[in-house]
Structure formats: C-alpha cells, structure tokens
Design a protein around this motif. Structure first.
Motif, PDB file in Angstrom:
ATOM      1  N   VAL A  51     -16.290 -31.029 -14.138  1.00 21.07           N
ATOM      2  CA  VAL A  51     -16.522 -31.331 -12.726  1.00 21.07           C
ATOM      3  C   VAL A  51     -16.880 -30.009 -12.057  1.00 21.07           C
ATOM      4  O   VAL A  51     -16.076 -29.073 -12.044  1.00 21.07           O
TER       5      VAL A  51
ATOM      6  N   THR B 144     -13.617 -27.615 -13.159  1.00 19.12           N
ATOM      7  CA  THR B 144     -12.522 -28.402 -13.722  1.00 19.12           C
ATOM      8  C   THR B 144     -13.015 -28.968 -15.039  1.00 19.12           C
ATOM      9  O   THR B 144     -14.030 -29.654 -15.088  1.00 19.12           O
ATOM     10  N   TYR B 145     -12.298 -28.659 -16.117  1.00 19.64           N
ATOM     11  CA  TYR B 145     -12.669 -29.140 -17.452  1.00 19.64           C
ATOM     12  C   TYR B 145     -11.543 -30.007 -17.989  1.00 19.64           C
ATOM     13  O   TYR B 145     -10.408 -29.547 -18.129  1.00 19.64           O
ATOM     14  N   ASP B 146     -11.849 -31.263 -18.241  1.00 16.80           N
ATOM     15  CA  ASP B 146     -10.869 -32.197 -18.778  1.00 16.80           C
ATOM     16  C   ASP B 146      -9.620 -32.261 -17.899  1.00 16.80           C
ATOM     17  O   ASP B 146      -8.494 -32.332 -18.387  1.00 16.80           O
ATOM     18  N   GLY B 147      -9.828 -32.178 -16.574  1.00 17.10           N
ATOM     19  CA  GLY B 147      -8.728 -32.269 -15.617  1.00 17.10           C
ATOM     20  C   GLY B 147      -7.966 -30.977 -15.397  1.00 17.10           C
ATOM     21  O   GLY B 147      -6.990 -30.951 -14.641  1.00 17.10           O
ATOM     22  N   LYS B 148      -8.385 -29.871 -16.040  1.00 18.26           N
ATOM     23  CA  LYS B 148      -7.686 -28.585 -15.905  1.00 18.26           C
ATOM     24  C   LYS B 148      -8.636 -27.553 -15.302  1.00 18.26           C
ATOM     25  O   LYS B 148      -9.835 -27.562 -15.588  1.00 18.26           O
TER      26      LYS B 148
ATOM     27  N   ARG C  45     -17.090 -33.790 -19.632  1.00 16.17           N
ATOM     28  CA  ARG C  45     -15.747 -33.558 -19.091  1.00 16.17           C
ATOM     29  C   ARG C  45     -15.687 -32.414 -18.072  1.00 16.17           C
ATOM     30  O   ARG C  45     -14.632 -31.825 -17.868  1.00 16.17           O
TER      31      ARG C  45
END
Length: 135
Positions: free
Chosen positions: A59, A23-27, A57
């Motif tokens: 996860v 997950t990068y920057d919530g995406k 950023r």
C-alpha cells in the motif's frame, strides 16, 4: 537510459521511490532498492531485506499530482514536462544543454519535442515539482 526505479514507476504505475515509507503485508516498511523489475523492502523491526513485486501486498501513500503536466517521451523514454497543448516540451536527449560535452557524445535536442507522449505521468517522479498538499 532509465533507472530500475523509474522503469518500475512507468511500467507498473506505482509511485515507488528509494526511501519511501509504505505498508507491506499490513506492516510498515521502507523501500531500500530495486532490481530485476522488483522492489527490495525492509520491514520495520526485521533485519532481512524482502524482495517483492511492486504491486503485491504493498500500500503506497497518496502522492500529489505534478504541478506541471508530465509525460514519457516516445523518443528518449524519459519523464519530461509537457506544454499546455499536451505535447512534449523542449528537452535534450541526455538531459544537458546543447554544446555541453557528455563523456562520449554531444547532447542534441530530442526529436520527441512537440510530439505527444507515450502516456502521462500519473505518479510524480520529481519531488521538487510536487504541489504542496500540507495547506
């Protein structure tokens, strides 16, 4: 010699692998490469590749501990299995058996065998040795 991805795993302590879903920057995104001490990602639904720092950023999904303890050899700088005593197990400098011919040199047993590692492997780099967590 280590790959860039292996260096990133060791230096930053992250479980980054080519093709890993993160997950990068919530995406949701996929790691498509590495270079210059950074990762290259492709965010789902976008065409461009995003260069980014391995700790910024991002996860990462949970990664199981290795089935056997592993560490970084102080001599050859590679991720190798350790013995039950916490020292580096038997391995060769070029990853080949004694007597096999490498393109330029003969492979010899690594002088780091039997010595403590520089540090333990936290994030598994060899998926064939991961514990099965599906059960």
């Amino acid at each position: 010699m280590t790959s860039t991805m292996e260096w990133i795993r060791r230096h930053y302590g992250v479980p980054a692998r080519h093709g890993m879903r993160i997950t990068y920057d919530g995406k949701p995104a996929t790691i498509v490469g590495a270079g210059n001490a950074g990762l290259r990602l492709r965010v789902d639904g976008e065409r461009r590749i995003v260069p980014t720092h391995p700790c910024w950023r991002i996860v990462y999904p949970p990664v199981p501990e290795p089935a056997r303890p592993r560490g970084w050899c102080a001599h050859c700088g590679t991720d190798r299995a350790m013995t039950k005593d916490g020292v580096m197990g038997k391995h060769h400098q070029h990853g080949r058996s004694w007597g096999t011919y490498s393109s330029t040199t003969w492979s010899k047993p690594c002088p780091g065998v039997g010595k403590p590692p520089t540090h333990r492997v936290i994030n598994q780099t060899h998926p064939g040795e991961q514990k099965d967590i599906s059960a």
